[in-house]
Design a protein around this motif. Sequence first.
Motif, PDB file in Angstrom:
ATOM      1  N   TYR A 178      14.390 -14.682  -3.559  1.00 36.36           N
ATOM      2  CA  TYR A 178      13.782 -13.414  -3.093  1.00 36.36           C
ATOM      3  C   TYR A 178      14.891 -12.366  -2.943  1.00 36.36           C
ATOM      4  N   THR A 215       3.243 -15.463   6.688  1.00 31.75           N
ATOM      5  CA  THR A 215       2.944 -14.047   6.885  1.00 31.75           C
ATOM      6  C   THR A 215       1.447 -13.791   6.743  1.00 31.75           C
ATOM      7  N   TYR A 222       3.715 -12.788  -9.086  1.00 30.29           N
ATOM      8  CA  TYR A 222       4.747 -12.384 -10.043  1.00 30.29           C
ATOM      9  C   TYR A 222       4.777 -13.196 -11.322  1.00 30.29           C
ATOM     10  N   ALA A 250       5.688 -17.422   2.203  1.00 29.15           N
ATOM     11  CA  ALA A 250       4.974 -16.130   2.184  1.00 29.15           C
ATOM     12  C   ALA A 250       3.746 -16.140   1.266  1.00 29.15           C
ATOM     13  N   TYR A 251       3.795 -16.943   0.184  1.00 29.78           N
ATOM     14  CA  TYR A 251       2.685 -16.901  -0.792  1.00 29.78           C
ATOM     15  C   TYR A 251       1.850 -18.176  -0.764  1.00 29.78           C
ATOM     16  N   GLY A 296       6.361  -8.567  10.383  1.00 26.80           N
ATOM     17  CA  GLY A 296       6.482  -9.171   9.059  1.00 26.80           C
ATOM     18  C   GLY A 296       7.411 -10.369   9.134  1.00 26.80           C
ATOM     19  N   SER A 297       7.287 -11.261   8.139  1.00 26.18           N
ATOM     20  CA  SER A 297       8.201 -12.404   8.128  1.00 26.18           C
ATOM     21  C   SER A 297       9.605 -11.933   7.774  1.00 26.18           C
ATOM     22  N   GLN A 298       9.716 -10.737   7.198  1.00 23.06           N
ATOM     23  CA  GLN A 298      11.035 -10.190   6.870  1.00 23.06           C
ATOM     24  C   GLN A 298      11.898 -10.075   8.128  1.00 23.06           C
ATOM     25  N   ASP A 320      10.342 -20.515   3.494  1.00 13.78           N
ATOM     26  CA  ASP A 320       9.584 -19.264   3.441  1.00 13.78           C
ATOM     27  C   ASP A 320       8.308 -19.515   2.643  1.00 13.78           C
ATOM     28  N   TYR A 375      17.861 -21.972   2.374  1.00 14.65           N
ATOM     29  CA  TYR A 375      16.666 -21.114   2.315  1.00 14.65           C
ATOM     30  C   TYR A 375      15.833 -21.552   1.116  1.00 14.65           C
ATOM     31  N   LYS A 435       1.472  -5.643   8.924  1.00 19.20           N
ATOM     32  CA  LYS A 435       2.872  -6.101   8.997  1.00 19.20           C
ATOM     33  C   LYS A 435       3.111  -7.159  10.088  1.00 19.20           C
ATOM     34  N   LEU A 488      13.050 -13.539   9.122  1.00 22.82           N
ATOM     35  CA  LEU A 488      14.128 -14.043   8.259  1.00 22.82           C
ATOM     36  C   LEU A 488      15.463 -13.469   8.726  1.00 22.82           C
ATOM     37  N   THR A 537       0.689 -10.607   5.890  1.00 23.24           N
ATOM     38  CA  THR A 537       0.692  -9.371   5.092  1.00 23.24           C
ATOM     39  C   THR A 537       0.123  -9.645   3.705  1.00 23.24           C
TER      40      THR A 537
HETATM   41  C1  LIG Z   1       9.322 -14.408  -0.407  1.00 25.68           C
HETATM   42  C2  LIG Z   1       9.043 -13.374   0.610  1.00 25.68           C
HETATM   43  N1  LIG Z   1       9.313 -13.638   1.882  1.00 25.68           N
HETATM   44  C3  LIG Z   1       9.086 -12.755   2.853  1.00 25.68           C
HETATM   45  C4  LIG Z   1       8.561 -11.504   2.556  1.00 25.68           C
HETATM   46  C5  LIG Z   1       8.353 -10.548   3.682  1.00 25.68           C
HETATM   47  O1  LIG Z   1       7.016 -10.273   3.848  1.00 25.68           O
HETATM   48  P1  LIG Z   1       6.443  -9.598   5.166  1.00 25.68           P
HETATM   49  O2  LIG Z   1       7.581  -9.007   5.923  1.00 25.68           O
HETATM   50  O3  LIG Z   1       5.496  -8.583   4.656  1.00 25.68           O
HETATM   51  O4  LIG Z   1       5.789 -10.704   5.931  1.00 25.68           O
HETATM   52  C6  LIG Z   1       8.260 -11.171   1.239  1.00 25.68           C
HETATM   53  C7  LIG Z   1       7.741  -9.848   0.888  1.00 25.68           C
HETATM   54  O5  LIG Z   1       7.603  -9.458  -0.232  1.00 25.68           O
HETATM   55  C8  LIG Z   1       8.509 -12.134   0.232  1.00 25.68           C
HETATM   56  O6  LIG Z   1       8.264 -11.880  -1.058  1.00 25.68           O
END
Ligand SMILES: Cc1ncc(COP(=O)(O)O)c(C=O)c1O
Length: 424
Positions: free
Chosen positions: A136, A256, A351, A225-226, A110-112, A223, A186, A266, A115, A258
């Motif tokens: 976030y 990501t 959201y 992610a979306y 995951g990108s989490q 980031d 960030y 993930k 990060l 995901t």
């Molecule tokens: C803004 C943002 N960055 C990163 C993530 C991490 O996502 P993942 O680990 O699933 O790639 C999320 C997950 O909700 C997110 O909302």
Amino acid sequence: MTHGPSDLPFSRLGARLHPPAIAALMNTALADPGMLSLAAGFTDTATLPAEAVAAAVAELAARGGPPEFLQYGANRGREGLRRLLAACTAVLDGLPAGAIDPERTLIGNGSQQLLHLAVAVLADPGDILLVERPTYFVFMEMLGGLGVEPVGLPAAADGSLDLDACAALIADLGASPRRARVKALYLMSYFGNPSGLSRTETEKTALAQMLARAGLVVPVLEDAAYRDLGFERPWPARSVLALEAFDAFPRLYLGTLTKPFATGLKIGYAHASDAAWFDRMCWLKGHEDFGTANFNQAILERIIETQQLERHIAMLRARYAAKMRALDAALERGGLREAGWSWSRPEGGLYLWLRAPDGVDTDGEGPFWRACMREHVLYVPGGLCLPAPVDRRFVRLSYGVLADDALAEAAARFCRAAKSMTAG
Ligand SMILES: Cc1ncc(COP(=O)(O)O)c(C=O)c1O
């Protein structure tokens, strides 16, 4: 087995840790089967790509030869997948093929995870990261665990960056003894969590110029992610990888697979402009897990090669647009605006970010929270997403996971709870 206070001599990191707010929210939802959750950032279960994944697995199994995808993979991730992801990001940014280096692309759990690696190798306890307001909340919790202070960039009422106030804040930081403590910026520039907002190239460029003027040419984490989840159109701004104003900054772009494909696989990725930052992230990943699940990566490699990712994303964009409209319409029908709440409709992402009328405190455990618990509906208190100063007038609602009828019911419950605050 005993639970509760422990007298183990934890490290400073261990002692700083608290249970993550997201885990508490999920436990609240799980403990009450009647609870409808607009809280967790889960994706739409009904459209998870089971068939595409099954076909990819069957194809991998039929390849013959040793099943290398069941073996440990490389620490950085599969070369083929890194190449495909670097090419995809180059296309999104209008860069020439080959402009993003697969050798500086890292695949994570995951990108989490990425990060966390990115911040952990940059910042010590007491250091500062510049973030948006709101930002976030899991990222902010992670900063809290690392002892890093988030400093919020001032926002205008419409959520865009208040560039004058940002300039003043950045100039002050640049001139203060805290300057050496500012370790990174960030940014969440595409359909952000929780705001749903995106940043224009003008905003991003102005920010880079302010930082440069203040002598704060710090690493930038963008980031995205979306980014894939724009409803009508992709957000047109290029990323910091492609914007000239950021050329002098070390940059990390995080994406990501995901949110736009399968959360359960993930897989996230990062492209780095700076070799030393990238290397340290890889070395720390080597300590943590020395490589992300090779099998999951092989599935996604196949999914991208066969253009199924693109097809899935096209379907998801329409799906989330419809879900956003369903939640938005149900909140309107429930009389939330008449009760003094306000929000705008996002152009992508997962959201809605709502502002309560003055006097309503949305904090967990407050009267509004308790009214929602009585109605069996869950939200994310906006205060979790806001760096200091505290502001408890906001709520994040996610339309990601609930089915359409459950979304409408959850909205009706939320509206009843909101109206009970202002009634009488
Ligand atoms: C803004 C943002 N960055 C990163 C993530 C991490 O996502 P993942 O680990 O699933 O790639 C999320 C997950 O909700 C997110 O909302």
